[in-house]
Design a protein around this motif. Structure first.
Motif, PDB file in Angstrom:
ATOM      1  N   GLY A   1      18.381   9.518  12.081  1.00 33.69           N
ATOM      2  CA  GLY A   1      16.935   9.675  12.171  1.00 33.69           C
ATOM      3  C   GLY A   1      16.271  10.338  10.984  1.00 33.69           C
ATOM      4  N   ASN A   2      17.009  10.598   9.897  1.00 34.89           N
ATOM      5  CA  ASN A   2      16.378  11.123   8.687  1.00 34.89           C
ATOM      6  C   ASN A   2      15.662   9.980   7.965  1.00 34.89           C
ATOM      7  N   LYS A   3      14.432  10.239   7.541  1.00 37.64           N
ATOM      8  CA  LYS A   3      13.587   9.162   7.017  1.00 37.64           C
ATOM      9  C   LYS A   3      13.093   9.501   5.611  1.00 37.64           C
ATOM     10  N   ALA A   4      12.847   8.448   4.835  1.00 36.17           N
ATOM     11  CA  ALA A   4      12.302   8.626   3.493  1.00 36.17           C
ATOM     12  C   ALA A   4      11.469   7.418   3.126  1.00 36.17           C
ATOM     13  N   VAL A   5      10.492   7.610   2.221  1.00 35.15           N
ATOM     14  CA  VAL A   5       9.717   6.506   1.673  1.00 35.15           C
ATOM     15  C   VAL A   5       9.704   6.632   0.159  1.00 35.15           C
ATOM     16  N   LYS A   6       9.562   5.501  -0.507  1.00 32.34           N
ATOM     17  CA  LYS A   6       9.464   5.453  -1.974  1.00 32.34           C
ATOM     18  C   LYS A   6       8.495   4.341  -2.332  1.00 32.34           C
ATOM     19  N   THR A   7       7.638   4.611  -3.312  1.00 39.27           N
ATOM     20  CA  THR A   7       6.646   3.615  -3.717  1.00 39.27           C
ATOM     21  C   THR A   7       6.937   3.083  -5.111  1.00 39.27           C
TER      22      THR A   7
ATOM     23  N   GLY B   1       0.819  -1.200   0.000  1.00 36.78           N
ATOM     24  CA  GLY B   1       0.000   0.000   0.000  1.00 36.78           C
ATOM     25  C   GLY B   1       0.854   1.252   0.000  1.00 36.78           C
ATOM     26  N   ASN B   2       0.208   2.388  -0.230  1.00 36.74           N
ATOM     27  CA  ASN B   2       0.892   3.684  -0.248  1.00 36.74           C
ATOM     28  C   ASN B   2       0.941   4.222   1.178  1.00 36.74           C
ATOM     29  N   LYS B   3       2.105   4.176   1.801  1.00 36.49           N
ATOM     30  CA  LYS B   3       2.245   4.531   3.216  1.00 36.49           C
ATOM     31  C   LYS B   3       3.138   5.769   3.379  1.00 36.49           C
ATOM     32  N   GLU B   4       2.845   6.539   4.430  1.00 40.19           N
ATOM     33  CA  GLU B   4       3.678   7.682   4.793  1.00 40.19           C
ATOM     34  C   GLU B   4       4.754   7.243   5.784  1.00 40.19           C
ATOM     35  N   VAL B   5       5.711   8.149   6.022  1.00 38.62           N
ATOM     36  CA  VAL B   5       6.813   7.850   6.946  1.00 38.62           C
ATOM     37  C   VAL B   5       6.290   7.456   8.313  1.00 38.62           C
ATOM     38  N   GLU B   6       5.251   8.143   8.795  1.00 43.24           N
ATOM     39  CA  GLU B   6       4.749   7.905  10.150  1.00 43.24           C
ATOM     40  C   GLU B   6       4.252   6.474  10.336  1.00 43.24           C
ATOM     41  N   TYR B   7       3.798   5.849   9.275  1.00 44.42           N
ATOM     42  CA  TYR B   7       3.273   4.484   9.367  1.00 44.42           C
ATOM     43  C   TYR B   7       4.334   3.529   9.904  1.00 44.42           C
TER      44      TYR B   7
ATOM     45  N   THR C   1       5.406   0.163  -0.631  1.00 41.97           N
ATOM     46  CA  THR C   1       6.173   1.286  -0.092  1.00 41.97           C
ATOM     47  C   THR C   1       7.407   0.769   0.633  1.00 41.97           C
ATOM     48  N   VAL C   2       8.549   1.357   0.317  1.00 44.89           N
ATOM     49  CA  VAL C   2       9.796   1.040   1.012  1.00 44.89           C
ATOM     50  C   VAL C   2      10.217   2.252   1.843  1.00 44.89           C
ATOM     51  N   TYR C   3      10.642   1.983   3.063  1.00 42.69           N
ATOM     52  CA  TYR C   3      11.020   3.017   4.039  1.00 42.69           C
ATOM     53  C   TYR C   3      12.494   2.838   4.399  1.00 42.69           C
ATOM     54  N   ALA C   4      13.203   3.942   4.525  1.00 43.41           N
ATOM     55  CA  ALA C   4      14.607   3.888   4.953  1.00 43.41           C
ATOM     56  C   ALA C   4      14.870   4.996   5.965  1.00 43.41           C
ATOM     57  N   GLU C   5      15.684   4.682   6.942  1.00 42.60           N
ATOM     58  CA  GLU C   5      16.067   5.641   7.982  1.00 42.60           C
ATOM     59  C   GLU C   5      17.572   5.577   8.173  1.00 42.60           C
ATOM     60  N   ASP C   6      18.227   6.742   8.187  1.00 37.25           N
ATOM     61  CA  ASP C   6      19.677   6.719   8.375  1.00 37.25           C
ATOM     62  C   ASP C   6      20.036   6.752   9.857  1.00 37.25           C
TER      63      ASP C   6
ATOM     64  N   VAL D   1       6.702   3.886  12.022  1.00 29.24           N
ATOM     65  CA  VAL D   1       7.193   4.041  13.395  1.00 29.24           C
ATOM     66  C   VAL D   1       7.053   2.732  14.163  1.00 29.24           C
ATOM     67  N   ASP D   2       5.893   2.073  14.022  1.00 28.99           N
ATOM     68  CA  ASP D   2       5.675   0.818  14.744  1.00 28.99           C
ATOM     69  C   ASP D   2       5.082  -0.269  13.859  1.00 28.99           C
ATOM     70  N   LYS D   3       5.115  -0.071  12.529  1.00 29.03           N
ATOM     71  CA  LYS D   3       4.568  -1.061  11.617  1.00 29.03           C
ATOM     72  C   LYS D   3       5.542  -1.293  10.474  1.00 29.03           C
ATOM     73  N   GLY D   4       5.152  -2.203   9.603  1.00 28.48           N
ATOM     74  CA  GLY D   4       5.980  -2.503   8.449  1.00 28.48           C
ATOM     75  C   GLY D   4       6.834  -3.734   8.659  1.00 28.48           C
ATOM     76  N   SER D   5       7.264  -4.328   7.560  1.00 31.19           N
ATOM     77  CA  SER D   5       8.118  -5.513   7.586  1.00 31.19           C
ATOM     78  C   SER D   5       9.555  -5.106   7.342  1.00 31.19           C
ATOM     79  N   ARG D   6      10.422  -5.520   8.234  1.00 33.09           N
ATOM     80  CA  ARG D   6      11.823  -5.121   8.120  1.00 33.09           C
ATOM     81  C   ARG D   6      12.518  -5.874   6.991  1.00 33.09           C
ATOM     82  N   ILE D   7      13.293  -5.161   6.206  1.00 29.57           N
ATOM     83  CA  ILE D   7      14.056  -5.765   5.113  1.00 29.57           C
ATOM     84  C   ILE D   7      15.374  -6.273   5.663  1.00 29.57           C
ATOM     85  N   ALA D   8      15.624  -7.566   5.487  1.00 29.17           N
ATOM     86  CA  ALA D   8      16.867  -8.163   5.994  1.00 29.17           C
ATOM     87  C   ALA D   8      18.049  -7.750   5.135  1.00 29.17           C
ATOM     88  N   PRO D   9      19.253  -7.683   5.710  1.00 25.87           N
ATOM     89  CA  PRO D   9      20.445  -7.348   4.925  1.00 25.87           C
ATOM     90  C   PRO D   9      20.708  -8.420   3.871  1.00 25.87           C
ATOM     91  N   LEU D  10      21.329  -8.021   2.777  1.00 24.39           N
ATOM     92  CA  LEU D  10      21.729  -8.989   1.766  1.00 24.39           C
ATOM     93  C   LEU D  10      22.767  -9.945   2.322  1.00 24.39           C
TER      94      LEU D  10
END
Length: 470
Positions: free
Chosen positions: A305-311, A262-268, A297-302, A270-279
């Protein structure tokens, strides 16, 4: 009488000009042989020392000229020979030979030997006086560690006189820039806050007119969100799933990556989403398996604490059927599940908090996805091994299943469970093992779950199986 009054007035003008250090008046110009171009106009000084001190005080470099003693022409200060005639008086010669001639004649006439003075000596004296009289400024940043928050610049100004004004500006600025009305931000406290990297200049003025500037460079503010690139390999033409390749970059390093349907915002996230395992190796490029059409939607945080999403939008996936489709993979280990053997089917599945169903070749992959990769499951199931092939809809909730190790000689790899088989009750389990119900040794569910948190043994094969798909 009027003649004497005019002469007295001229003397007063000259005296005031000398007391002020420099004066841009016609009367004063007639009495001095030192000048500079300042703010687009000619300014006269009582001596070279005053000019050099003014340069330091204003924080600028002026075009400096002196009058040749022999020719009365204005020449560049840096090109002359300087002769000191008394404690504060200098004369200037374009030609050193003329200076030597003047010194010789003066010696003959007055029996006094004048000395040539190096310009750098005068510059050093002016600098010593400036350092002694101008305010002292010390600047310190509240933190030099990388941060995504504002940084406070602490300012400490001291002086042997009263400091009457403190300001600051963005950029490297000389003192004379702060003299312009409305320029600079006044410092009411001994600090100011900045939100961007860059150079910041602080200015201080005392009640004697002495000025100083000091600059500080801030480089540790990072508010740049990670860059996310999503793509589908051109070679991925399967109709039952698609691989979403994820490339995430950041100057300071990635701290966390998640994905959601689904199309999710950064705030989603915070406590949801499936974590992407390292290669696990360089050949493993596909990070997310899309099992249905729609927006992902893919979420990344450095690290700061800077955050971004891309769909990305996925289409072309046909309705999923568990067994009969070729090229289906386990969501975690990517093991191919082909329809040539009806036993080669998913043996575990789970439903996440979004209601999406995830399929796995075995219970270990399911728990690994939940614990190691951070995905949140609300329900988990395993397939009943005693059910008749192709075992399409015979699912048992993990907490109700009886799980045992496979028998000696059983071909477990690629079938169902990888070392573990699941049954709906003790009777079917005992029948499979060839023992009485009392002698069934079942694996504890909590032990299986705990093992997959810390041990991936038996799953290492997974990153070599599907090389063709890479």
């Amino acid at each position: 009488m009027g003649k004497y009054l005019r002469f007295g007035l001229l003397i007063c003008i000259i005296l005031v000009a000398f007391l002020n250090g420099n004066q841009n008046s016609t009367a004063f110009a007639a009495t001095t042989d030192v000048q500079a171009i300042k703010n687009g106009g000619v300014v006269y000084y009582k001596n070279v020392f005053s000019l050099l001190y003014d340069e330091l005080n204003e924080g600028v470099t002026l075009t400096k000229k002196v009058q040749d003693y022999s020719t009365k022409k204005w020449v560049a200060l840096d090109s002359v020979t300087i002769v000191k005639t008394n404690a504060s008086k200098y004369i200037y010669f374009s030609e050193e030979a003329d200076a030597d001639k003047y010194i010789k004649a003066y010696k003959t006439k007055n029996n006094v030997t004048l000395k040539k003075v190096d310009l750098n000596t005068i510059k050093t004296s002016a600098l010593e006086k400036y350092n002694k009289e101008a305010p002292s400024i010390v600047l310190n940043a509240s933190t030099t560690n990388q941060t995504n928050t504002d940084v406070t610049v602490n300012v400490d100004v001291t002086d042997n006189k009263k400091v009457t004004l403190k300001k600051w500006l963005i950029g490297t600025k000389p003192a004379n820039k702060f003299s312009i009305a409305g320029t600079g931000k006044t410092l009411t406290d001994n600090s100011f806050t900045v939100s961007e990297n860059g150079t910041y200049t602080v200015y201080a003025l005392d009640n004697d007119g002495n000025k100083r500037t000091k600059s500080i460079i801030i480089t540790n503010i990072d508010r740049t969100a990670p860059a996310i690139t999503l793509s589908i390999p051109e070679s991925d033409v399967t109709a039952v799933s698609k691989k979403i390749q994820v490339s995430t970059t950041d100057d300071t390093g990635i701290h966390d990556q998640k994905w959601a349907y689904g199309n999710k915002e950064v705030e989603y996230f915070v406590d949801k989403g499936s974590r992407i395992a390292p290669l696990q190796n360089a050949n493993q490029k596909d990070k997310i398996i899309a099992l249905k059409n729609g927006v992902y939607t893919v979420y990344a945080e450095d690290k700061f604490g800077n955050k971004a999403v891309k769909t990305i939008t996925i289409d072309g996936i046909s309705e999923f059927t568990e067994v009969t489709q070729t090229g289906v993979h386990c969501e975690v280990c990517r093991m191919d599940l082909y329809n040539t053997d009806p036993n080669k089917v998913y043996s575990a599945k789970a439903i996440d908090q979004e209601g999406t169903t995830h399929y796995f070749c075995r219970i270990g992959c399911m728990y690994h996805q939940e614990h190691a990769n951070g995905i949140a499951f609300t329900n988990k199931y395993v397939r009943d091994y005693s059910a008749a092939a192709p075992r399409l809809n015979n699912w048992i909730a993990v907490e109700n299943a009886v799980t045992v190790k496979f028998k000696n000689g059983e071909t477990a790899k690629g079938i169902m469970g990888w070392n573990l088989f699941h049954f709906a009750d003790l009777s079917s389990t005992a029948s499979y093992l060839g023992v009485s119900k009392e002698n069934v040794v079942a694996e504890k569910l909590e032990n299986i779950a705990e093992y997959t948190k810390t041990n991936n043994k038996g799953m290492n094969y997974q990153y070599e199986v599907d090389k063709v798909a890479q």
